[in-house]
Write an enzyme that holds these catalytic residues in place. Structure first.
Site, PDB file in Angstrom:
ATOM      1  N   HIS A  18      -8.736   1.340  13.043  1.00 31.50           N
ATOM      2  CA  HIS A  18      -9.792   1.295  12.026  1.00 31.50           C
ATOM      3  C   HIS A  18     -11.098   1.866  12.596  1.00 31.50           C
ATOM      4  O   HIS A  18     -11.823   2.592  11.922  1.00 31.50           O
ATOM      5  CB  HIS A  18     -10.053  -0.140  11.571  1.00 31.50           C
ATOM      6  N   GLN A  68       1.319   6.646   2.195  1.00 32.77           N
ATOM      7  CA  GLN A  68       0.085   6.264   1.502  1.00 32.77           C
ATOM      8  C   GLN A  68      -0.844   7.478   1.366  1.00 32.77           C
ATOM      9  O   GLN A  68      -1.448   7.702   0.312  1.00 32.77           O
ATOM     10  CB  GLN A  68      -0.597   5.147   2.302  1.00 32.77           C
ATOM     11  N   MET A 116      -1.198   1.079  16.706  1.00 32.45           N
ATOM     12  CA  MET A 116      -1.998  -0.127  16.466  1.00 32.45           C
ATOM     13  C   MET A 116      -1.822  -0.587  15.034  1.00 32.45           C
ATOM     14  O   MET A 116      -1.742   0.225  14.117  1.00 32.45           O
ATOM     15  CB  MET A 116      -3.450   0.160  16.771  1.00 32.45           C
TER      16      MET A 116
HETATM   17  P1  AMP Z   1      -5.036  -1.376   6.783  1.00 30.06           P
HETATM   18  O1  AMP Z   1      -6.179  -2.272   7.111  1.00 30.06           O
HETATM   19  O2  AMP Z   1      -3.843  -1.619   7.646  1.00 30.06           O
HETATM   20  O3  AMP Z   1      -4.743  -1.313   5.317  1.00 30.06           O
HETATM   21  O4  AMP Z   1      -5.484   0.085   7.178  1.00 30.06           O
HETATM   22  C1  AMP Z   1      -6.688   0.638   6.731  1.00 30.06           C
HETATM   23  C2  AMP Z   1      -6.745   2.081   7.146  1.00 30.06           C
HETATM   24  O5  AMP Z   1      -6.630   2.173   8.568  1.00 30.06           O
HETATM   25  C3  AMP Z   1      -5.602   2.918   6.571  1.00 30.06           C
HETATM   26  O6  AMP Z   1      -6.112   4.208   6.224  1.00 30.06           O
HETATM   27  C4  AMP Z   1      -4.642   3.014   7.715  1.00 30.06           C
HETATM   28  O7  AMP Z   1      -3.827   4.171   7.673  1.00 30.06           O
HETATM   29  C5  AMP Z   1      -5.605   3.081   8.885  1.00 30.06           C
HETATM   30  N1  AMP Z   1      -4.927   2.677  10.116  1.00 30.06           N
HETATM   31  C6  AMP Z   1      -4.186   1.556  10.327  1.00 30.06           C
HETATM   32  N2  AMP Z   1      -3.662   1.560  11.567  1.00 30.06           N
HETATM   33  C7  AMP Z   1      -4.066   2.722  12.152  1.00 30.06           C
HETATM   34  C8  AMP Z   1      -3.848   3.326  13.419  1.00 30.06           C
HETATM   35  N3  AMP Z   1      -3.109   2.745  14.351  1.00 30.06           N
HETATM   36  N4  AMP Z   1      -4.430   4.527  13.652  1.00 30.06           N
HETATM   37  C9  AMP Z   1      -5.182   5.151  12.708  1.00 30.06           C
HETATM   38  N5  AMP Z   1      -5.423   4.631  11.503  1.00 30.06           N
HETATM   39  C10 AMP Z   1      -4.878   3.440  11.218  1.00 30.06           C
END
Ligand code: AMP
Length: 288
Positions: A37, A153, A184
């Site tokens: 994030h 997504q 992550m």
């Molecule tokens: P989430 O809180 O899991 O819904 O993720 C919010 C945003 O963070 C989404 O755009 C995810 O694709 C991105 N995200 C989650 N994990 C990672 C990661 N390991 N690396 C890069 N972006 C991430």
């Protein structure tokens, strides 16, 4: 840094920024923030005058029996991480703000939502698209930042913004990984010691496939590769179920059964694996 809890508060503010000509960068999240994030926030910081992060665990994108209730939450911790990362506003609405009684409008992106995660989690992308469109309408961002980690997504949201003429530019950020390759994820904290030790095999399997289809190896048989990846993952005791391993065209998400004639196309290799009750996804994109 300020926390905005209501839709009208956020919308008034972002309208004002728009009038003043400020560039708004937006990072939608479900909270329990990690380095992935933060990499999105850093990218937003570089491109925008105002950085807004939303934190909302969206009930609409969780199916029955999924981990909505136990999804990790810690707003105090997230606040500190956001403040330290230079975020200007956190949009932190409750469920009633986003889905007041009588709520009945949903966004459905056909076809591209059906396979992969969509086939295992029916209704998931309807939930994602609905909340993200609502957030776009509230935050009115010039740039919106998403992670490659959630590959389908991304495709769904790119299609939605194109089809519905949404006035924001989607910026894709690379998947942030632990040193051993594990992508992550907020859900990683629920892995036991053994599961945590085994989970990097997902990335190892993806890297194996990538090595095998690098230039000069274009005639590789996809079923054979899937079989080898599956063997590698199943060799880890705590990997209890492989939901899918799939090769797809990265733009259309059409499933590929052969690598022939895929020159100049991006190939998405993605997988979803359960470690007990923890379900992890990962992917890589091969540019040919
Ligand atoms: P989430 O809180 O899991 O819904 O993720 C919010 C945003 O963070 C989404 O755009 C995810 O694709 C991105 N995200 C989650 N994990 C990672 C990661 N390991 N690396 C890069 N972006 C991430």
């Amino acid at each position: 840094m300020k926390i905005l809890k209501t839709v009208s508060q956020a919308q008034k503010l972002t309208s004002l920024f728009r009038v003043k000509g400020k560039v708004i960068g937006f990072v939608p999240t479900m909270g329990y923030l990690h380095e992935g994030h933060l990499s999105l926030i850093n990218a937003a910081r570089k491109k925008a005058d105002i950085v807004i992060v939303s934190i909302f665990v969206n009930p609409l994108q969780f199916g029955p029996g999924e981990d909505l209730k136990k999804y990790p939450r810690n707003i105090k911790r997230d606040e500190k991480l956001c403040r330290d990362a230079g975020v200007d506003y956190i949009f932190y609405p409750d469920v009633k703000q986003m889905y007041p009684e009588g709520y009945s409008t949903y966004v459905n992106i056909e076809k591209i939502s059906d396979g992969l995660e969509g086939s295992i989690r029916p209704g998931h992308f309807k939930g994602v698209a609905t909340i993200v469109l609502k957030l776009f309408n509230i935050v009115q961002p010039h740039y919106s930042f998403f992670g490659q980690k959630d590959a389908q997504q991304l495709s769904v949201l790119k299609k939605m913004t194109a089809d519905l003429n949404v006035n924001t530019k989607i910026i894709v950020c690379p998947t942030a990984r632990e040193q051993d390759g594990l992508a992550m994820s907020s859900r990683n904290i629920y892995l036991s010691k053994q599961q945590r030790a085994d989970a990097p095999y997902l990335y190892k399997a993806l890297e194996y496939a990538k090595r095998k289809i690098m230039p000069g190896n274009y005639n590789r048989d996809i079923d054979f590769l899937k079989g080898q990846m599956s063997k590698l993952i199943k060799s880890r005791v705590s990997a209890t179920k492989i939901d899918y391993i799939s090769f797809n065209d990265n733009t259309t998400l059409k499933e590929l059964n052969t690598l022939k004639n895929t020159q100049n196309r991006e190939i998405l290799i993605s997988l979803a694996v359960r470690f007990g009750s923890v379900r992890l996804i990962d992917n890589i994109v091969i540019k040919r």
